[in-house]
Design a protein around this motif. Structure first.
Motif, mmCIF file in Angstrom:
data_model
loop_
_atom_site.group_PDB
_atom_site.id
_atom_site.type_symbol
_atom_site.label_atom_id
_atom_site.label_comp_id
_atom_site.label_asym_id
_atom_site.label_seq_id
_atom_site.Cartn_x
_atom_site.Cartn_y
_atom_site.Cartn_z
ATOM 1 N N VAL A 1 0.822 -1.217 0.000
ATOM 2 C CA VAL A 1 0.000 0.000 0.000
ATOM 3 C C VAL A 1 0.852 1.260 0.000
ATOM 4 N N ASN A 2 2.013 1.218 0.677
ATOM 5 C CA ASN A 2 2.878 2.396 0.713
ATOM 6 C C ASN A 2 3.471 2.704 -0.664
ATOM 7 N N ILE A 3 3.841 1.660 -1.394
ATOM 8 C CA ILE A 3 4.386 1.852 -2.738
ATOM 9 C C ILE A 3 3.352 2.507 -3.637
ATOM 10 N N THR A 4 2.135 1.971 -3.604
ATOM 11 C CA THR A 4 1.067 2.524 -4.440
ATOM 12 C C THR A 4 0.736 3.955 -4.049
ATOM 13 N N ALA A 5 0.655 4.213 -2.749
ATOM 14 C CA ALA A 5 0.282 5.552 -2.276
ATOM 15 C C ALA A 5 1.297 6.596 -2.728
ATOM 16 N N PHE A 6 2.586 6.318 -2.551
ATOM 17 C CA PHE A 6 3.611 7.273 -2.971
ATOM 18 C C PHE A 6 3.660 7.400 -4.496
ATOM 19 N N SER A 7 3.375 6.308 -5.198
ATOM 20 C CA SER A 7 3.365 6.370 -6.660
ATOM 21 C C SER A 7 2.255 7.282 -7.165
ATOM 22 N N ILE A 8 1.145 7.316 -6.453
ATOM 23 C CA ILE A 8 0.045 8.216 -6.816
ATOM 24 C C ILE A 8 0.392 9.664 -6.459
ATOM 25 N N VAL A 9 0.891 9.863 -5.239
ATOM 26 C CA VAL A 9 1.188 11.227 -4.776
ATOM 27 C C VAL A 9 2.267 11.884 -5.637
ATOM 28 N N ILE A 10 3.263 11.103 -6.071
ATOM 29 C CA ILE A 10 4.370 11.678 -6.821
ATOM 30 C C ILE A 10 3.924 12.219 -8.180
ATOM 31 N N LYS A 11 2.786 11.731 -8.672
ATOM 32 C CA LYS A 11 2.265 12.201 -9.965
ATOM 33 C C LYS A 11 1.193 13.276 -9.799
ATOM 34 N N LEU A 12 0.740 13.495 -8.582
ATOM 35 C CA LEU A 12 -0.323 14.477 -8.339
ATOM 36 C C LEU A 12 0.027 15.899 -8.772
ATOM 37 N N PRO A 13 1.277 16.374 -8.575
ATOM 38 C CA PRO A 13 1.577 17.741 -9.036
ATOM 39 C C PRO A 13 1.310 17.942 -10.524
ATOM 40 N N ILE A 14 1.585 16.922 -11.337
ATOM 41 C CA ILE A 14 1.331 17.015 -12.780
ATOM 42 C C ILE A 14 -0.158 17.094 -13.050
ATOM 43 N N LEU A 15 -0.932 16.249 -12.360
ATOM 44 C CA LEU A 15 -2.388 16.267 -12.527
ATOM 45 C C LEU A 15 -2.959 17.618 -12.116
ATOM 46 N N LEU A 16 -2.522 18.149 -10.984
ATOM 47 C CA LEU A 16 -3.017 19.445 -10.516
ATOM 48 C C LEU A 16 -2.633 20.565 -11.482
ATOM 49 N N TYR A 17 -1.447 20.462 -12.049
ATOM 50 C CA TYR A 17 -1.009 21.481 -13.006
ATOM 51 C C TYR A 17 -1.960 21.548 -14.194
ATOM 52 N N TYR A 18 -2.343 20.400 -14.722
ATOM 53 C CA TYR A 18 -3.264 20.386 -15.857
ATOM 54 C C TYR A 18 -4.647 20.896 -15.466
ATOM 55 N N ILE A 19 -5.085 20.569 -14.248
ATOM 56 C CA ILE A 19 -6.394 21.053 -13.788
ATOM 57 C C ILE A 19 -6.402 22.575 -13.699
ATOM 58 N N PHE A 20 -5.315 23.150 -13.242
ATOM 59 C CA PHE A 20 -5.243 24.602 -13.042
ATOM 60 C C PHE A 20 -4.957 25.368 -14.333
ATOM 61 N N THR A 21 -4.437 24.719 -15.345
ATOM 62 C CA THR A 21 -4.056 25.434 -16.568
ATOM 63 C C THR A 21 -4.925 25.089 -17.776
ATOM 64 N N ASN A 22 -5.649 23.973 -17.707
ATOM 65 C CA ASN A 22 -6.479 23.596 -18.847
ATOM 66 C C ASN A 22 -7.738 24.465 -18.914
ATOM 67 N N THR A 23 -8.154 24.804 -20.122
ATOM 68 C CA THR A 23 -9.334 25.670 -20.312
ATOM 69 C C THR A 23 -10.506 24.962 -20.979
#
Length: 421
Positions: A164-186
């Motif tokens: 579970v720790n491997i999966t959790a960190f693997s998700i969190v490490i990609k979250l900044p990219i996902l948030l970036y697209y949410i904040f910049t996509n129109t």
């Protein structure tokens, strides 16, 4: 070069975690290392048909990260000379070399390809976080709703990994990219899809209940908002409110599912337990490992005990706490384990590999923020999550985590190379 072939090769590396153990081995990473070895042969065979050895050498020498990484592999190899169990050393060295040649391929493609490597990397992140989150949610639905099992924090809900720790960190490490697209996509349709992926990802984190990942998630969110508001992106207030609502919705959905099964709020309990408490078994265990690693380093500071020999050396320090056949394979801190196995020179190189991109970004940062600088800082947040993971776990031994690091380093090197030009 054929762009489709290069993109396929990169996808083969990035999505290595999808390769399962096929019921052949206890540890699925063994199959993933075998897969990476075959992929390296195919990739290098193709690249050597397109470039001469001198062209490849001159290209990869432009990457400082690759040079430091090569030196790190060399020092680790030298440490084998003092190892008590050289068989184990060569086994771990084969894994290091697999990562080394993977890094060679990824770096070479990033510098030579005609397509936008940074954009492709970020798209891979979005696809990957959706796949990994779906795997966790599928496990929840299958175990709790279909089979009717009682929910508890378990590796049964780890999705595509075994922990579970491997999966959790693997998700969190990609979250900044996902948030970036949410904040910049129109585009509305794309934003709805991105918000759905965000809901899936935060819901997965609440299912996985990893305290380290919760801490990393808070750090990611805090730093991301600082960068976004500093860069004065459009719709930043609106996107912040919507994203916060998505997190709250995910919390209540999963909290209700867990509470209905256990009559207690496990999410709140796990978050409240984020503190240095020696009565906590997991924290106490890690502190013991850290202390043992430090003692080992003090006795063998220069060459260490030999690459891959920590799992043997650790028995001396933790023998009183060992139950059955369970031994501490890892020190749960890559910095300490690298130093204890390969010495202080390997530690310095490993530290330079991870922290040098931050130093380079600080040197070139300007008062007028460009889109490229924002992207760079977003990627650096992901690198920071990897560093936190390295301080709590052992991502250097996991293909899913370490391959992602190699993509991060290649992306940051490409940005730096473009800036210097």
């Amino acid at each position: 070069m054929n762009n489709r072939i290069l993109i396929t090769l990169l996808a083969g590396y990035f999505f290595v975690y999808i390769i399962n153990n096929l019921s052949l081995t206890y540890d699925r990473s063994s199959v993933q290392f075998l897969y990476l070895g075959v992929l390296n042969i195919v990739s290098l065979g193709y690249l050597f048909t397109k470039f001469s050895f001198n062209q490849i050498l001159s290209t990869i020498l432009k990457s400082k990260s690759f040079i430091y990484y090569s030196a790190f592999i060399l020092i680790s190899t030298i440490s084998i000379t003092v190892a008590d169990n050289k068989t184990e050393s060569f086994l771990i060295l084969s894994q290091y070399l697999t990562f080394f040649f993977s890094f060679l391929v990824i770096t070479l493609i990033s510098l030579k390809a005609k397509f936008n490597f940074i954009q492709l990397f970020m798209i891979f992140c979005i696809i990957s976080i959706a796949i990994e989150s779906f795997g966790v949610l599928y496990d929840l639905i299958n175990n709790v709703f279909i089979e009717g099992k009682t929910f508890s924090r378990s590796n049964k809900f780890s999705g595509f990994t075994a922990n579970v720790n491997i999966t959790a960190f693997s998700i969190v490490i990609k979250l900044p990219i996902l948030l970036y697209y949410i904040f910049t996509n129109t585009k509305l349709r794309i934003n709805v899809l991105l918000l759905l992926i965000l809901l899936m990802s935060v819901s997965s984190l609440f299912i996985l209940l990893s305290r380290g990942a919760f801490l990393a998630f808070l750090i990611v969110t805090f730093l991301f908002l600082i960068i976004i508001f500093w860069a004065k992106t459009k719709n930043r207030f609106k996107s912040t409110i919507i994203s916060l609502m998505i997190v709250i919705v995910g919390y209540f959905i999963i909290s209700n599912i867990i509470s209905n099964q256990n009559n207690s709020n496990l999410i709140n309990d796990r978050v409240a337990s984020i503190q240095i408490n020696t009565e906590d078994q997991s924290i106490n265990e890690r502190l013991r490992f850290y202390g043992a690693a430090v003692e080992s380093i003090s006795k063998n500071p220069f060459l260490g005990i030999g690459l891959g020999n920590w799992k043997i050396e650790s028995i001396k320090y933790d023998s009183k706490n060992i139950r059955g056949y369970r031994i501490p394979f890892h020190a749960h801190n890559d910095f300490l384990q690298v130093t204890s196995e390969s010495g202080i020179f390997a530690f310095f190189l490993f530290t330079i590999i991870l922290f040098n991109p931050f130093v380079r970004q600080i040197k070139k940062i300007s008062t007028k923020t460009s889109k490229d600088e924002v992207v760079t800082m977003i990627i650096l947040i992901s690198l920071l999550v990897y560093i936190l993971d390295s301080m709590l776990n052992f991502p250097i031994a996991r293909p899913i985590s370490h391959i992602f690091l190699l993509f991060l380093l290649s992306a940051l090197n490409l940005i730096q190379t473009s800036y210097e030009k």
